[in-house]
Design an enzyme around this catalytic site. Structure first.
Site, PDB file in Angstrom:
ATOM      1  CE  LYS A  54      -3.940  -2.270   2.109  1.00  0.00           C
ATOM      2  NZ  LYS A  54      -4.519  -2.792   3.348  1.00  0.00           N
ATOM      3  CD  GLN A  98      -3.728  -4.431   6.418  1.00  0.00           C
ATOM      4  OE1 GLN A  98      -3.796  -3.394   5.759  1.00  0.00           O
ATOM      5  NE2 GLN A  98      -4.094  -5.594   5.931  1.00  0.00           N
ATOM      6  CG  ASP A 121     -10.342  -0.355   4.782  1.00  0.00           C
ATOM      7  OD1 ASP A 121     -10.075  -0.869   3.682  1.00  0.00           O
ATOM      8  OD2 ASP A 121      -9.630  -0.490   5.799  1.00  0.00           O
TER       9      ASP A 121
HETATM   10  N1  GUN Z   1      -6.916  -6.813   5.894  1.00  0.00           N
HETATM   11  C1  GUN Z   1      -7.079  -7.546   4.763  1.00  0.00           C
HETATM   12  N2  GUN Z   1      -7.723  -6.832   3.826  1.00  0.00           N
HETATM   13  C2  GUN Z   1      -7.976  -5.622   4.362  1.00  0.00           C
HETATM   14  C3  GUN Z   1      -8.610  -4.448   3.882  1.00  0.00           C
HETATM   15  O1  GUN Z   1      -9.092  -4.371   2.759  1.00  0.00           O
HETATM   16  N3  GUN Z   1      -8.655  -3.393   4.752  1.00  0.00           N
HETATM   17  C4  GUN Z   1      -8.133  -3.451   5.998  1.00  0.00           C
HETATM   18  N4  GUN Z   1      -8.239  -2.374   6.764  1.00  0.00           N
HETATM   19  N5  GUN Z   1      -7.545  -4.529   6.478  1.00  0.00           N
HETATM   20  C5  GUN Z   1      -7.460  -5.605   5.666  1.00  0.00           C
END
Ligand code: GUN
Length: 296
Positions: A54, A98, A121
Site C-alpha cells: 500500500k 490494517q 476502507d
Molecule cells: N486486511 C485484509 N484486507 C484488508 C482491507 O481491505 N482493509 C483493511 N483495513 N484490512 C485488511
C-alpha cells in the site's frame, strides 16, 4: 464457449494511472497532495506485506503516505488517540487501520473512531448505512473494484441477475448493495444456501467471495455468465504452494462468457481502489468535483 479473461492487473494499472493523473493536476492547480495514513498494529506477516504494498502504491501515484507501525501490545486508548490525531490532521485524507487487529483490541470500536469522511476502507458504520440507503459514501475497495470491472465489461448492469456467494461485511454485503444500486436483481447466497448450484446457475453475474478454494465449479455457471472471483486461497497441490480462487477456473472458464483469473483478477483492484477512494476523499474534503469513473 471459452470465456474472455478479465485482466485485473491491466485494469488496476489503468485505474492507478488515472489516479496519478488526477493527483498531478490537484498538485499543479490547487497545491493539494492527497494523503493516506495506514496504521499497522503488531507483526502479522501477511499484514506487513499488504501495508508495504500500500505504501509503495501510494507513493507511486504521487500521494503522501503516512505509515504508523505500532507494537502488538499497544493499548486501545493509544490507538484511539492516534486515530483522533489523524482525524484532525488536514494533510491526511484517508485512514486505513490494517485488519486483523491483535485480539485485545476491539476492531469495531477502532474502525468506528475513524472520521467517516476519511474511512477509505468504507467499514465505518456510517458508510455502511449510507451505502445501504443509496447515499454518497466511502465504498469498500474490493467490491468497488469488482463493480468497475463489471461496468467496463457490460456497460449497464440494469436488469441482470446477480448472485453474490458470501455474506461478509467486507465483500459480500457491500457487493450486493452496489449491484442493487446498478439495478441488478440480487441474490446473496452463502454456506447454508439450499441448492447452491441451482441458485448460481441463474446468475448473469456470479461473484464468488466465500473463502473456499475452487468451490464454484463449471456446472454451477450459466453459459455466457460473467464470473468474478474474489477468493485468494493458498493451497498445496502436487507438493507445491499454489494460489487459487473460490472458483474452479478451468471448468468455469469453459462455460462462462467472461471470468477474472486468480491471481491477476480482483486482487490488484483492491489497492487501486484504495488509492481511488483516497483521491475521492481528498476531493470531497476540499469541495472539489469527484474523479469520474473512480467512484460508485
Ligand atoms: N486486511 C485484509 N484486507 C484488508 C482491507 O481491505 N482493509 C483493511 N483495513 N484490512 C485488511
Amino acid at each position: 464457449m471459452t470465456a474472455k479473461v478479465i485482466d485485473g492487473k491491466a485494469f488496476a494499472a489503468n485505474v492507478r494511472a488515472q489516479v496519478a493523473e488526477h493527483v498531478a493536476k490537484l498538485k499543479a492547480d490547487k497545491g493539494i497532495t492527497p494523503g493516506l495514513a495506514v496504521v499497522l498494529v503488531g507483526e502479522d506477516p501477511a499484514s506487513k506485506v499488504y501495508v508495504k504494498n500500500k505504501h509503495a502504491s501510494t507513493i507511486e501515484v504521487g500521494m503522501e503516505s503516512f505509515e504508523h507501525r505500532l507494537p502488538a501490545e499497544t493499548s486501545e486508548a493509544d490507538l484511539l488517540a492516534l486515530i483522533d490525531r489523524l482525524n484532525a490532521d488536514p494533510a491526511v485524507h484517508g485512514i486505513l487501520v490494517q485488519l486483523p487487529l491483535p485480539k485485545h483490541l476491539d476492531s469495531e470500536l477502532v474502525i468506528n473512531r475513524i472520521d467517516p469522511a476519511k474511512d477509505v476502507d468504507g467499514f465505518h458504520i456510517s458508510n455502511v448505512g449510507l451505502l445501504g440507503t443509496g447515499q454518497k459514501s466511502m465504498v469498500p475497495c474490493t467490491p468497488l473494484g469488482c463493480l468497475m470491472m463489471l461496468r467496463d465489461h457490460h456497460g449497464s448492469l440494469a436488469g441482470m441477475n446477480a448472485v453474490v456467494v458470501g455474506r461478509s461485511n467486507i465483500v459480500g454485503k457491500p457487493m450486493a448493495q452496489l449491484l442493487l444500486g446498478d439495478s441488478c436483481t440480487v441474490t446473496i447466497a452463502h454456506s447454508r444456501t439450499k441448492d447452491l448450484a441451482e441458485v448460481c446457475k441463474r446468475a448473469d453475474i456470479l461473484v464468488a467471495a466465500v473463502g473456499r478454494p475452487e468451490m464454484i465449479t463449471g456446472d454451477m455457471v450459466k453459459p455466457g455468465a460473467t464470473v468474478i472471483d474474489v477468493g485468494i486461497n493458498r493451497i498445496e497441490r502436487d507438493g507445491k504452494a499454489k494460489l487459487v480462487g473460490d472458483v474452479h477456473y478451468d471448468s468455469a472458464a469453459a462455460v462462462a462468457g467472461a471470468i477474472t483469473p486468480v491471481p491477476g483478477g480482483v486482487g490488484p483492484m483492491t489497492i487501486a481502489c484504495l488509492l481511488a477512494n483516497t483521491l475521492t476523499a481528498c476531493c470531497r474534503a476540499n469541495g472539489l468535483a469527484e474523479p469520474k469513473g473512480l467512484t460508485a
